[in-house]
Each structure stands twice: as C-alpha cells, then as structure tokens.
Enzyme design. Structure first.
Site, short mmCIF file in Angstrom:
data_model
loop_
_atom_site.label_atom_id
_atom_site.label_comp_id
_atom_site.label_asym_id
_atom_site.label_seq_id
_atom_site.Cartn_x
_atom_site.Cartn_y
_atom_site.Cartn_z
N ARG A 51 0.84 -1.20 0.00
CA ARG A 51 0.00 0.00 0.00
C ARG A 51 0.88 1.25 0.00
NH1 ARG A 51 -2.70 0.07 4.90
NH2 ARG A 51 -1.15 1.57 5.59
N TYR A 104 -14.15 18.30 -15.73
CA TYR A 104 -14.66 16.93 -15.88
C TYR A 104 -15.82 16.72 -14.89
CZ TYR A 104 -14.82 11.88 -15.49
OH TYR A 104 -15.24 10.58 -15.46
N ASP A 176 -5.20 19.38 -14.42
CA ASP A 176 -5.62 18.07 -14.92
C ASP A 176 -5.15 18.00 -16.38
OD1 ASP A 176 -7.02 15.93 -16.10
OD2 ASP A 176 -8.71 16.14 -14.73
N LYS A 201 -7.14 7.06 -19.66
CA LYS A 201 -7.34 7.61 -21.00
C LYS A 201 -6.09 7.38 -21.87
CE LYS A 201 -11.11 8.73 -18.90
NZ LYS A 201 -11.34 10.03 -18.25
C1 LIG Z 1 -11.84 10.48 -16.97
C2 LIG Z 1 -11.35 11.76 -16.38
C3 LIG Z 1 -11.17 11.91 -15.00
C4 LIG Z 1 -11.54 10.82 -14.01
O1 LIG Z 1 -10.75 9.70 -14.16
P1 LIG Z 1 -11.20 8.18 -13.83
O2 LIG Z 1 -10.00 7.40 -14.18
O3 LIG Z 1 -12.41 7.89 -14.68
O4 LIG Z 1 -11.55 8.13 -12.38
C5 LIG Z 1 -10.66 13.11 -14.54
N1 LIG Z 1 -10.37 14.12 -15.39
C6 LIG Z 1 -10.55 14.02 -16.72
C7 LIG Z 1 -10.20 15.16 -17.60
C8 LIG Z 1 -11.05 12.83 -17.27
O5 LIG Z 1 -11.24 12.75 -18.60
#
Ligand SMILES: *Cc1c(COP(=O)(O)O)cnc(C)c1O
Length: 391
Positions: A51, A104, A176, A201
């Site tokens: 962890r 998001y 982000d 992604k």
């Molecule tokens: C998908 C996404 C998230 C969240 O991520 P998860 O892996 O689905 O929890 C946060 N920010 C952006 C820009 C995203 O496209």
C-alpha cells in the site's frame, strides 16, 4: 563515441526494460507481493508493504515523473481517487478551492458535494477568461483546479498566467492534464505545482484499465502526497501499474496517429454543410488557438462540433456509424462518439448546460488510430444522414 543524452520519450518508454538482475527478463517482472522482508530488526527495506510502496507501481510512477518533469508521482486506483487525494492533501477544513467552471463531470460532482456539505468552499470560474481568473484569485485560496483543454468544448486556459495568479493567492495550483498527456503538454514547466492524470485515458490507451496519478513538481509536495496516499490507501494495484506501463510505451506513436486522424476529421467537419461549428484548438479561429500553440506540443485528438439540425441530426448521425462507438471515455485506440448533453454531461441542469454551451446538437469525438480513410468515410456517411434531417 558517446551517445547524446536520451530524450524523455525514450527514457520513459524504455522504463524498466532490461532491469531484471535475476533472469535477464527484457520486460520488467510484476511484483504482486503485498509485503517484503526486512533484512534485520530495525533496518527498513526499500519496500515493506505494497500500500505504501511497490516496485512495479514505482516503475510506472517514475516514467510519468520523467515525462512531466516532476519530482515524484503517486499512482492511484483511478483519476477520481487522485482528485480525492489532492483535496485531502491541499485543502484544509473549510478551505477555498477555485475551480474551472467546465471541469470533468466527476471532479465537478466531488467538489460540488464537498462544498454543499460545508467541507470546503468552491468557486466555479471560467479560468479561460483572464479577467474572471484575476477577479477570483484576488482573494486567498488553497487550491486552484485547472483543466485544459476542457471537456467537451476544448476551451484553453493559459496555465502560466493562472499559476501566477494562484501563487499570489497562496494556492497550490493543480492542472488536470488528462486530455493532452505529458507528451503534448507539461503543466509543471509552465508553473503548475501538481499534475493530475486519469491514466485510464491516453496513458494506458487501450480502454482496459482504470487508473490515476498525481505528479508533484517538488520533493516536498511529492512527500506530502506519498504520505496521504499511504494513509488513505488510494494507491493503484501493482498489476494495473504493470499493464499501464505497457500502454505507456506506445504513447508517442499512438498520439502521432491520433492527431493525424484528427486533422483529417477536422478538415471534413469544417467543410460539411451539416456542421454549424467545430471546436478544435488547432483551428486558427478557435479562441484559444494562440495559447494552445504556445503551451501545447500538438492539438490532440478530441474534437467537438455542433450540428445545425440539433438533436434529430445528432440521432441520425450517431445511429448507423460503423467505426465510431457511441460510448463515454476517451483516449483509447478505438474511435468514440458521445452526445455530451445526454451522456457525459447528463447530470448538469439545463441552465448549467446552456451556460457551458452544451446544446442538443453537440457531439464529441475521441478519434482513434484506425486507418484515416475508414474514419473519414464513416463520419462522412453520418454527416450526410445528419444533413438529410434538415431538408
Ligand atoms: C476520466 C477523467 C477523470 C476521471 O478519471 P477516472 O480514471 O475515470 O476516475 C478526470 N479528469 C478528466 C479530464 C477525465 O477525462
């Protein structure tokens, strides 16, 4: 002759290759073990418990730190657990968060709920508008949350300008960077303190792992995030890290094909009579084009567009596509199309959608790496169906 310093791309994509001293495995082994032996009492090994630290997860984290030019990375179980961790680490009780108004949806929901519960105060601001950003950050803040390009309209925020305002307000500035990946944009080099990724992604790139990361710009922030990651238990699994490191190795080549396909698709969209407006930062008339040219190393493969025929045209376009799957998420090798108003942004009120510019005829594409001509043919047929609804 000495070879030149390796590029970041080569270093990150070769992460852990040929590091196995036991058997000479070319690909780094996966360490699923939850615990590791102490040599003697009182002597802490490099790894004790998975962890808090795991060799496979660390390989992946180091690759991301290399690409983002950061000091350290915490690998988490999802993008949202990375977001939760950032709030835990940087926002004191009733602290103030200044967040982009078109974040998001999952991040929006988390901050909105924490705000409603009185755990923090959140101010939603159009950070792509310099005057709005300056006004919001003329009073102290704890955390500034930037996301650029934004979803689904691909608005561009000037990271360097907002970072300067955020620091003057005493805040930690988080960007982000999910839409760009570190190969197209490096927010830490522009002044951000922490970068968040949904590695689900582009970084993993194959739509088969949920994962996240926070990359810290300084050792101090990296230690702070490590402490919170261990304490809250949000770390990602070692096998997910192993899979994502495999995905990361092809990021550069995938992005090049993604973007080549995006250019062809944008050229089709801007010329088609069914389309009222195309949102893509690579277009010279996009309001953020100049900033995107300056702060990104490419315009990416997310494109959205408004159909002149509204919802009926969107239905006609989406039903009958062969290659574009009607599905949420983005950044995988396969092409996707979404209707944001009813899907990704369905939880927003009608007023909020209108304010954000999300209409019934808006569609967003995540353009994959299939052969360009197949994607263009599929979309051309879809657009022709959309055009036929308006005659
Ligand atoms: C998908 C996404 C998230 C969240 O991520 P998860 O892996 O689905 O929890 C946060 N920010 C952006 C820009 C995203 O496209």
């Amino acid at each position: 002759m000495d070879l030149p310093e390796p590029t970041l791309v080569t270093r990150a994509l070769r992460q852990g290759i040929s590091n196995d001293t036991q058997h000479g495995a070319v690909v780094p082994p996966w360490y699923p073990s939850t615990n590791f032996a102490f040599p003697v009492i009182g002597e802490e090994p490099d790894y004790a418990y998975s962890r808090s630290g795991n060799p496979t997860r660390d390989l992946f984290g180091q690759a991301l730190a290399t690409l983002e030019k950061g000091a350290g990375t915490v690998i988490t179980s999802s993008g949202m657990s990375a977001a939760t961790l950032a709030i835990m680490a940087f926002v004191p009780a009733a602290g103030r968060v200044v967040a982009a108004h078109d974040l998001y949806g999952g991040t929006w929901r988390l901050l909105d709920r924490l705000g409603a519960d009185g755990k923090l105060q959140v101010d939603w601001v159009d950070l792509s508008d310099p005057d709005a950003a300056r006004a919001a950050l003329s009073t102290p803040a704890d955390l500034v949350w930037v996301e650029t390009p934004s979803n689904p309209l691909l608005r561009i925020t000037d990271i360097a300008a907002v970072a300067e305002l955020g620091h003057a307000a005493g805040a930690v500035v988080l960007a982000d960077n999910t839409f760009c990946s570190p190969l197209l944009q490096q927010p830490l080099t522009l002044g951000a303190d922490v970068v968040l990724h949904s590695t689900t992604k582009f970084i993993n790139g194959h739509s088969d792992v949920i994962g996240g990361a926070l990359v810290a710009g300084t050792d101090e922030l990296a230690e702070q995030l490590d402490w919170w990651a261990n304490t809250t238990g949000v770390a990602g699994s070692s096998f997910d890290a192993w899979l994502q490191l495999r995905g990361l190795r092809t990021l550069d080549v995938r992005l090049r094909m993604h973007e080549a396909n995006a250019r062809a698709v944008v050229a089709l969209l801007v010329d088609h009579p069914a389309v009222a407006r195309v949102h893509y930062p690579g277009l010279p008339d996009h309001p953020g084009h100049d900033i995107a040219t300056r702060q990104q190393h490419g315009f990416g493969s997310l494109v959205s567009f408004d159909l002149a025929g509204g919802r009926a045209a969107a239905d006609a376009m989406c039903h009958g596509l062969d290659w574009f799957v009607l599905a949420e998420s983005l950044g995988g090798v396969e092409s996707l199309i979404v209707h944001p108003s009813s899907m990704t942004h369905g939880a927003m009120s009608d007023d909020a959608k209108q304010l954000a510019g999300i209409g019934e005829g808006l569609l967003r594409l995540s353009i994959g790496i299939e052969q360009t001509s197949d994607l263009v043919a599929d979309l051309t047929a879809g657009l022709d169906r959309a055009a036929a609804t308006t005659v």
